[in-house]
Design a protein around this motif. Structure first.
Motif, PDB file in Angstrom:
ATOM      1  N   GLU A 121     -41.284  60.163  27.446  1.00 39.62           N
ATOM      2  CA  GLU A 121     -42.427  59.277  27.210  1.00 39.62           C
ATOM      3  C   GLU A 121     -41.983  57.986  26.531  1.00 39.62           C
ATOM      4  O   GLU A 121     -42.471  56.889  26.855  1.00 39.62           O
ATOM      5  N   ASP A 122     -41.073  58.120  25.574  1.00 37.79           N
ATOM      6  CA  ASP A 122     -40.541  56.932  24.901  1.00 37.79           C
ATOM      7  C   ASP A 122     -39.886  55.990  25.914  1.00 37.79           C
ATOM      8  O   ASP A 122     -40.110  54.779  25.903  1.00 37.79           O
ATOM      9  N   PHE A 123     -39.053  56.577  26.761  1.00 38.02           N
ATOM     10  CA  PHE A 123     -38.290  55.767  27.719  1.00 38.02           C
ATOM     11  C   PHE A 123     -39.227  55.140  28.751  1.00 38.02           C
ATOM     12  O   PHE A 123     -39.073  53.976  29.120  1.00 38.02           O
ATOM     13  N   TRP A 124     -40.197  55.908  29.194  1.00 38.19           N
ATOM     14  CA  TRP A 124     -41.181  55.389  30.151  1.00 38.19           C
ATOM     15  C   TRP A 124     -41.965  54.232  29.534  1.00 38.19           C
ATOM     16  O   TRP A 124     -42.256  53.236  30.192  1.00 38.19           O
ATOM     17  N   GLN A 125     -42.280  54.337  28.281  1.00 38.69           N
ATOM     18  CA  GLN A 125     -42.988  53.262  27.592  1.00 38.69           C
ATOM     19  C   GLN A 125     -42.156  51.985  27.585  1.00 38.69           C
ATOM     20  O   GLN A 125     -42.682  50.884  27.767  1.00 38.69           O
ATOM     21  N   ALA A 126     -40.849  52.120  27.394  1.00 39.65           N
ATOM     22  CA  ALA A 126     -39.972  50.944  27.396  1.00 39.65           C
ATOM     23  C   ALA A 126     -39.870  50.342  28.789  1.00 39.65           C
ATOM     24  O   ALA A 126     -39.973  49.114  28.957  1.00 39.65           O
ATOM     25  N   MET A 127     -39.672  51.183  29.796  1.00 38.24           N
ATOM     26  CA  MET A 127     -39.490  50.686  31.156  1.00 38.24           C
ATOM     27  C   MET A 127     -40.787  50.116  31.727  1.00 38.24           C
ATOM     28  O   MET A 127     -40.783  49.069  32.379  1.00 38.24           O
ATOM     29  N   HIS A 128     -41.881  50.795  31.500  1.00 40.70           N
ATOM     30  CA  HIS A 128     -43.132  50.428  32.143  1.00 40.70           C
ATOM     31  C   HIS A 128     -43.933  49.395  31.350  1.00 40.70           C
ATOM     32  O   HIS A 128     -44.560  48.503  31.934  1.00 40.70           O
ATOM     33  N   GLN A 129     -43.876  49.481  30.024  1.00 41.16           N
ATOM     34  CA  GLN A 129     -44.695  48.619  29.183  1.00 41.16           C
ATOM     35  C   GLN A 129     -43.901  47.615  28.357  1.00 41.16           C
ATOM     36  O   GLN A 129     -44.481  46.744  27.709  1.00 41.16           O
ATOM     37  N   GLY A 130     -42.569  47.748  28.340  1.00 41.17           N
ATOM     38  CA  GLY A 130     -41.785  46.824  27.534  1.00 41.17           C
ATOM     39  C   GLY A 130     -41.980  47.019  26.048  1.00 41.17           C
ATOM     40  O   GLY A 130     -42.020  46.063  25.276  1.00 41.17           O
ATOM     41  N   ARG A 131     -42.082  48.288  25.640  1.00 39.28           N
ATOM     42  CA  ARG A 131     -42.345  48.603  24.235  1.00 39.28           C
ATOM     43  C   ARG A 131     -41.377  49.700  23.800  1.00 39.28           C
ATOM     44  O   ARG A 131     -41.202  50.693  24.492  1.00 39.28           O
ATOM     45  N   SER A 132     -40.756  49.520  22.647  1.00 38.99           N
ATOM     46  CA  SER A 132     -39.760  50.463  22.163  1.00 38.99           C
ATOM     47  C   SER A 132     -40.410  51.757  21.668  1.00 38.99           C
ATOM     48  O   SER A 132     -41.641  51.887  21.609  1.00 38.99           O
ATOM     49  N   ARG A 133     -39.567  52.687  21.273  1.00 37.56           N
ATOM     50  CA  ARG A 133     -40.030  54.009  20.834  1.00 37.56           C
ATOM     51  C   ARG A 133     -40.987  53.929  19.651  1.00 37.56           C
ATOM     52  O   ARG A 133     -41.950  54.697  19.548  1.00 37.56           O
ATOM     53  N   THR A 141     -40.487  43.186  33.179  1.00 36.21           N
ATOM     54  CA  THR A 141     -41.431  42.558  34.100  1.00 36.21           C
ATOM     55  C   THR A 141     -41.186  43.020  35.532  1.00 36.21           C
ATOM     56  O   THR A 141     -42.096  42.971  36.363  1.00 36.21           O
ATOM     57  N   SER A 142     -39.974  43.480  35.825  1.00 34.67           N
ATOM     58  CA  SER A 142     -39.666  44.100  37.120  1.00 34.67           C
ATOM     59  C   SER A 142     -39.677  45.623  37.019  1.00 34.67           C
ATOM     60  O   SER A 142     -40.207  46.312  37.895  1.00 34.67           O
ATOM     61  N   PHE A 143     -39.104  46.152  35.949  1.00 36.73           N
ATOM     62  CA  PHE A 143     -38.997  47.615  35.809  1.00 36.73           C
ATOM     63  C   PHE A 143     -40.365  48.290  35.709  1.00 36.73           C
ATOM     64  O   PHE A 143     -40.469  49.501  35.914  1.00 36.73           O
ATOM     65  N   THR A 144     -41.401  47.519  35.393  1.00 35.77           N
ATOM     66  CA  THR A 144     -42.740  48.106  35.306  1.00 35.77           C
ATOM     67  C   THR A 144     -43.188  48.694  36.642  1.00 35.77           C
ATOM     68  O   THR A 144     -44.093  49.522  36.684  1.00 35.77           O
ATOM     69  N   HIS A 145     -42.535  48.297  37.736  1.00 38.03           N
ATOM     70  CA  HIS A 145     -42.877  48.820  39.061  1.00 38.03           C
ATOM     71  C   HIS A 145     -42.140  50.119  39.374  1.00 38.03           C
ATOM     72  O   HIS A 145     -42.325  50.694  40.448  1.00 38.03           O
ATOM     73  N   LEU A 146     -41.292  50.572  38.449  1.00 44.40           N
ATOM     74  CA  LEU A 146     -40.504  51.788  38.673  1.00 44.40           C
ATOM     75  C   LEU A 146     -41.401  53.023  38.651  1.00 44.40           C
ATOM     76  O   LEU A 146     -42.342  53.113  37.863  1.00 44.40           O
ATOM     77  N   ALA A 147     -41.098  53.975  39.526  1.00 46.70           N
ATOM     78  CA  ALA A 147     -41.838  55.237  39.548  1.00 46.70           C
ATOM     79  C   ALA A 147     -41.454  56.080  38.334  1.00 46.70           C
ATOM     80  O   ALA A 147     -40.315  56.032  37.853  1.00 46.70           O
ATOM     81  N   ARG A 148     -42.397  56.862  37.865  1.00 48.42           N
ATOM     82  CA  ARG A 148     -42.155  57.690  36.680  1.00 48.42           C
ATOM     83  C   ARG A 148     -40.996  58.656  36.907  1.00 48.42           C
ATOM     84  O   ARG A 148     -40.171  58.872  36.017  1.00 48.42           O
ATOM     85  N   GLU A 149     -40.876  59.234  38.083  1.00 47.97           N
ATOM     86  CA  GLU A 149     -39.796  60.185  38.344  1.00 47.97           C
ATOM     87  C   GLU A 149     -38.426  59.516  38.240  1.00 47.97           C
ATOM     88  O   GLU A 149     -37.450  60.130  37.787  1.00 47.97           O
ATOM     89  N   ASP A 150     -38.335  58.251  38.641  1.00 46.75           N
ATOM     90  CA  ASP A 150     -37.068  57.541  38.539  1.00 46.75           C
ATOM     91  C   ASP A 150     -36.759  57.160  37.092  1.00 46.75           C
ATOM     92  O   ASP A 150     -35.595  57.153  36.673  1.00 46.75           O
ATOM     93  N   SER A 151     -37.787  56.845  36.319  1.00 47.28           N
ATOM     94  CA  SER A 151     -37.590  56.581  34.899  1.00 47.28           C
ATOM     95  C   SER A 151     -37.034  57.825  34.203  1.00 47.28           C
ATOM     96  O   SER A 151     -36.089  57.744  33.402  1.00 47.28           O
ATOM     97  N   ASP A 152     -37.606  58.973  34.502  1.00 46.18           N
ATOM     98  CA  ASP A 152     -37.143  60.220  33.897  1.00 46.18           C
ATOM     99  C   ASP A 152     -35.700  60.518  34.290  1.00 46.18           C
ATOM    100  O   ASP A 152     -34.900  60.999  33.471  1.00 46.18           O
ATOM    101  N   ALA A 153     -35.354  60.245  35.555  1.00 44.58           N
ATOM    102  CA  ALA A 153     -33.987  60.497  36.014  1.00 44.58           C
ATOM    103  C   ALA A 153     -32.991  59.578  35.310  1.00 44.58           C
ATOM    104  O   ALA A 153     -31.883  59.999  34.946  1.00 44.58           O
ATOM    105  N   LEU A 154     -33.367  58.337  35.103  1.00 51.48           N
ATOM    106  CA  LEU A 154     -32.487  57.409  34.385  1.00 51.48           C
ATOM    107  C   LEU A 154     -32.188  57.909  32.975  1.00 51.48           C
ATOM    108  O   LEU A 154     -31.026  57.905  32.535  1.00 51.48           O
TER     109      LEU A 154
END
Length: 432
Positions: free
Chosen positions: A108-120, A132-145
């Motif tokens: 959830e922390d990482f998804w917040q950073a990738m999708h919303q641009g907000r740290s833990r 501004t680009s990573f916000t389009h990333l799918a949640r499953e790919d964020s989790d894999a990263l």
């Protein structure tokens, strides 16, 4: 002075009330950005190997290591300075160290950073990290990263404070910027599959590949101008120009075959073009590792971008440069590799005749290539690329202007001649 009529008085109060309401709404939006709750603090369980392998591949596509590895530093440990018009932003430690890295971060922390641009901890991140680009990333790919990053060796390297000028260094200024320029994309649970190559290509180019961060123009706030997506721009605090992927005179690939585009992405060169400068780094660190389906998907998407006809500059009647001198210098320094008629050598040196990168305006890239020299990217398909010697110490400004003006107007090429000033400004302002 005549008093206001009742009607004008009511209109004035209505205007002032509306202005106050807008100001209060804007202030509320800024405060909401500043005081949004932090994400969860539960660490992620040990991920499955398949998820880790997928995350490693996605990290290649996102080119994460290039920015998050300082020269001579540990991989992914951060500390690399990213120059912006507002100061220098230093990249963060992505290794799983519990105190200085991502060791305590949850999905959830990482998804917040990738999708919303907000740290833990809820802290706003600077958009030098391209959320501004990573916000389009799918949640499953964020989790894999994150699964991949948590398998890296933990490096105890504290994050270096940014060196930004005031007021850009303040969170409230960043909150104002976000209210005006950023809104998280609608969450995507699942990434498009290779079975739909156009959607998959758009997802990779506009999301994790973050191509628009370089190839897209920016507004006065330094944010991507969404009306000029992939339409070309000079790189922030850099002299290189990322050509428009929508202009036939610059970087559009609509006239190429899909195989041409795939070859450029995966080897750094094809029969039409050769990558150099920052794009050569992208090919070396990122796109050469694309899986075949993803490379074709990106090529298909780029090939379907609408082409905006550009007004190609026509060479003027007056040629400030000495083209006779330029022809002589070309014969001495260039013809052995690029051919007497600018025809180049297959699989070695690019042709200059008909080469749109040579004729492009702005001329940043061709001038920098001749001044600095360099090699194309070393890739699996082309492990030993041929190089270009630097001429910064060999030819003076007048000579470089002459030879480049000759190349830009020989063998059917047609582009404005270059002056000594055009060369000198690049010689003296070369970015480190």
């Amino acid at each position: 002075m005549r008093p206001l009529t009742p009607l004008l008085r009511r209109l004035l109060w209505l205007f002032l009330g509306t202005l106050l309401a807008v100001a209060l709404l804007f202030a509320a939006m800024v405060l909401r950005e500043l005081h949004a709750p932090a994400a969860s603090t539960h660490a992620t369980a040990t991920p499955a190997m398949e998820l880790v392998q997928r995350g490693a591949y996605l990290a290649r596509i996102g080119n994460c290591a290039l920015c998050h590895t300082a020269p001579g530093g540990a991989s992914y440990a951060g500390g690399k300075g990213v120059a912006t018009p507002f100061g220098t932003v230093y990249t963060s430690n992505l290794t799983p160290h519990p105190d200085t890295g991502l060791g305590r971060w949850s999905v959830e922390d990482f998804w917040q950073a990738m999708h919303q641009g907000r740290s833990r901890n809820g802290h706003l991140l600077y958009p030098a990290f391209p959320y501004t680009s990573f916000t389009h990333l799918a949640r499953e790919d964020s989790d894999a990263l994150l699964a991949f990053l948590q398998t890296l060796p933990a490096v105890d390297q504290p994050n270096r404070p940014h060196a930004l000028r005031w007021p850009y260094s303040s969170q409230w200024a960043l909150a104002v910027w976000r209210v005006i320029n950023f809104s998280p994309a609608d969450p995507v649970a699942q990434a498009p599959s290779p079975g739909d190559p156009t959607l998959r290509g758009a997802y990779l180019v506009n999301g994790l590949g973050h191509c628009n961060e370089c190839h897209g123009a920016r507004n006065v706030w330094g944010a991507p101008d969404l009306s000029k997506t992939l339409s070309g721009a000079a790189l922030p605090q850099s002299l290189w120009y990322a050509p428009s992927l929508r202009s036939a005179e610059e970087g559009s690939v609509t006239a190429w075959t899909l195989d041409d585009t795939v070859t450029l992405l995966t080897t750094g060169t094809n029969r039409h073009a050769t990558t150099s400068g920052p794009m050569a780094e992208v090919v070396h660190h990122s796109t050469q590792h694309l899986q075949a389906d993803d490379a074709w998907a990106m090529a298909r998407y780029l090939g379907q971008l609408p082409v905006v006809p550009a007004v190609k500059p026509v060479a003027g009647k007056e040629m400030p440069a000495n083209l006779t001198l330029g022809a002589r210098l070309y014969k001495t320094h260039c013809a052995q590799c690029h051919g007497k008629q600018g025809e180049g050598k297959k699989d070695a040196y690019p042709a200059l005749a008909g080469n749109r990168a040579v004729q492009m305006t702005p001329s940043n890239n061709v001038v920098l290539t001749v001044l600095q020299g360099g090699y194309g990217p070393s890739t699996r398909g082309r492990p030993q690329p041929h190089g270009m010697p630097p001429y910064v110490l060999t030819l003076n400004d007048a000579e470089l202007a002459s030879v480049l003006s000759y190349i830009r107007n020989a063998w059917g090429n047609q582009a404005p001649a270059l002056s000594e000033f055009d060369i000198n400004k690049f010689r003296n302002l070369q970015a480190p």
